[in-house]
Design an enzyme around this catalytic site. Sequence first.
Site, mmCIF file in Angstrom:
data_model
loop_
_atom_site.group_PDB
_atom_site.id
_atom_site.type_symbol
_atom_site.label_atom_id
_atom_site.label_comp_id
_atom_site.label_asym_id
_atom_site.label_seq_id
_atom_site.Cartn_x
_atom_site.Cartn_y
_atom_site.Cartn_z
ATOM 1 N N ARG A 1 25.565 45.866 39.563
ATOM 2 C CA ARG A 1 25.672 44.482 39.118
ATOM 3 C C ARG A 1 26.021 44.491 37.629
ATOM 4 N NH1 ARG A 1 26.317 42.544 43.518
ATOM 5 N NH2 ARG A 1 24.827 41.267 44.693
ATOM 6 N N GLU B 1 31.618 36.819 36.377
ATOM 7 C CA GLU B 1 32.726 37.076 37.302
ATOM 8 C C GLU B 1 33.348 35.758 37.715
ATOM 9 O OE1 GLU B 1 31.377 39.561 40.522
ATOM 10 O OE2 GLU B 1 30.720 41.134 39.169
ATOM 11 N N HIS C 1 35.201 43.267 41.641
ATOM 12 C CA HIS C 1 34.081 43.251 42.588
ATOM 13 C C HIS C 1 34.593 43.444 44.017
ATOM 14 C CE1 HIS C 1 29.685 41.776 43.056
ATOM 15 N NE2 HIS C 1 30.004 42.602 44.027
#
Lengths: 305, 305
Positions: A213, A242, A261
């Site tokens: 993360r 993000e 991601h």
Amino acid sequence: MDSIEKVAAVRYTEGNNLAEALRGADALFVYDFLSTAVPGAWHAADRLRWLHIASAGVDPVLFPGLVESDVVLTNSRGVFDDSIAEYVLGVVLAFAKDFTRSGALQRETCWKHRETERIAGREVLVVGTGPIGRAIARLLRAAGMKVSGSGRTARGGDPDFGTVRASADLVDNLPQFDYVVAVAPLTEQTKGLFDARAFAAMKPTARFVNVGRGELVVTGDLIDALRAGEIAGAALDVFETEPLPADNPLWSMENVLLSPHMSGDFVGWRNTLVEVFADNFHRWLAGQPLDNVVDKQLGYVPSAR
Amino acid sequence: MDSIEKVAAVRYTEGNNLAEALRGADALFVYDFLSTAVPGAWHAADRLRWLHIASAGVDPVLFPGLVESDVVLTNSRGVFDDSIAEYVLGVVLAFAKDFTRSGALQRETCWKHRETERIAGREVLVVGTGPIGRAIARLLRAAGMKVSGSGRTARGGDPDFGTVRASADLVDNLPQFDYVVAVAPLTEQTKGLFDARAFAAMKPTARFVNVGRGELVVTGDLIDALRAGEIAGAALDVFETEPLPADNPLWSMENVLLSPHMSGDFVGWRNTLVEVFADNFHRWLAGQPLDNVVDKQLGYVPSAR
């Protein structure tokens, strides 16, 4: 979802209509695992007993209302393990074999021989000893690397990690490693784990990989460390914010490999995530124990090991 | 070279003065393994008994004068095996994980999620079953891929390749593979092995990797196949003409990963090559059998297996 629709009333909703849909629901499947809509709709969870999330990390739904409630939380543990492990091996090899520079030279039509690094025998620390960390450890070990783990409890003789170092000693352990891979769950204990002190402790030749993360890292400290040459490079699939904002300096740093991601998202992952939920749903309906129950205090599914 | 200089008169020379240096010499160590100077200086080899080359492939020195002579030829078998295997695994992962596109998107500051391919379970054909091919097979198998070999003789039960298919049936075998890796020695039999017919037989999703010799490939046919979408990509470390000419279309093809004949050249390789020669030199001086004697008719060191 066919097998579920046959035996249950299913409501599909976007985040902004979640409260309405949640009223009267027994179970909630959070398919958009980056959604932040759950806390705001929580007041409507009048009979919810189970929340399943289509991700391994549960931090987006682990807010006090859920933690304090009796609602059972399950995750999609296992879906992403091997895919993320392949991604990590890929970026390790991209660094060792200087692929970024090969690409740049190719665009310049420039033939320039260089010497490259071996990965065999190089030391890797995998920070996070859950199933994804294990899959990474197994694959890197199979490729000839020397792997250790960093987890809550120090121990030896682990089949995948060999030695697991205590996370509390992370900074003391970092100087020996050529690659440091962050894959810990995001909890109060791991937030900002990789800060200026951690990067300063790494080898100047070390590469840092984050597939956990973004909030495991103090992004400003990472940028400073890369600029100062305290570490040699970083491969980042996750970020504090993000999508990564366009003005973030990481975008244009030559020693940084960015991806949005996606390290775990193999072709077919969305179907697999629904299958994992459906399997658990039928278990729930049959009154069997659910798979992948998250310890809401710890913030992840405790390992059997 | 210290250990050799103590017991022998050593002359160091560039290619253009080779004839002069070769006169009266008992042994020749071709350190610049891409040099083409040996045939032109061969007339001066008046007492040469042994030629050692600092490479695995011996094609640059395998001209008729040497083949017909009694001069023993040895190579540097083993030095590059594991490094080349790591390079091949790296390019396989670069294709599967879409690294080229990630790099392009990063340069454009563009956050664009994609799904990526797994490598586990994908089928690889390694064409060339010598030590480098074996190292590639072992590493890709360790990473979860399904590996077969293609060699002179079909056989089963190979510890690294599982099944080896006969090179004579190459085109018939190609349609099943996701990755095809060329690592055969360059001989009369393998020259131009990968031509229009071979590329047409591959899957449109297949990637071709060449870490053997550029002349294994009909470059024009490869370019046509890439343009026509007959194959999905190529990673090329060797070329028919090196350096690859600036006007070659391969430079600017998006589905091509180029590197300048460096896949085996790990940091320290030059020292290792000299050590391999020195080991063989002391064996020679002691009258012991030389390591890595090339069968000059076959064009490589025959495998014990």
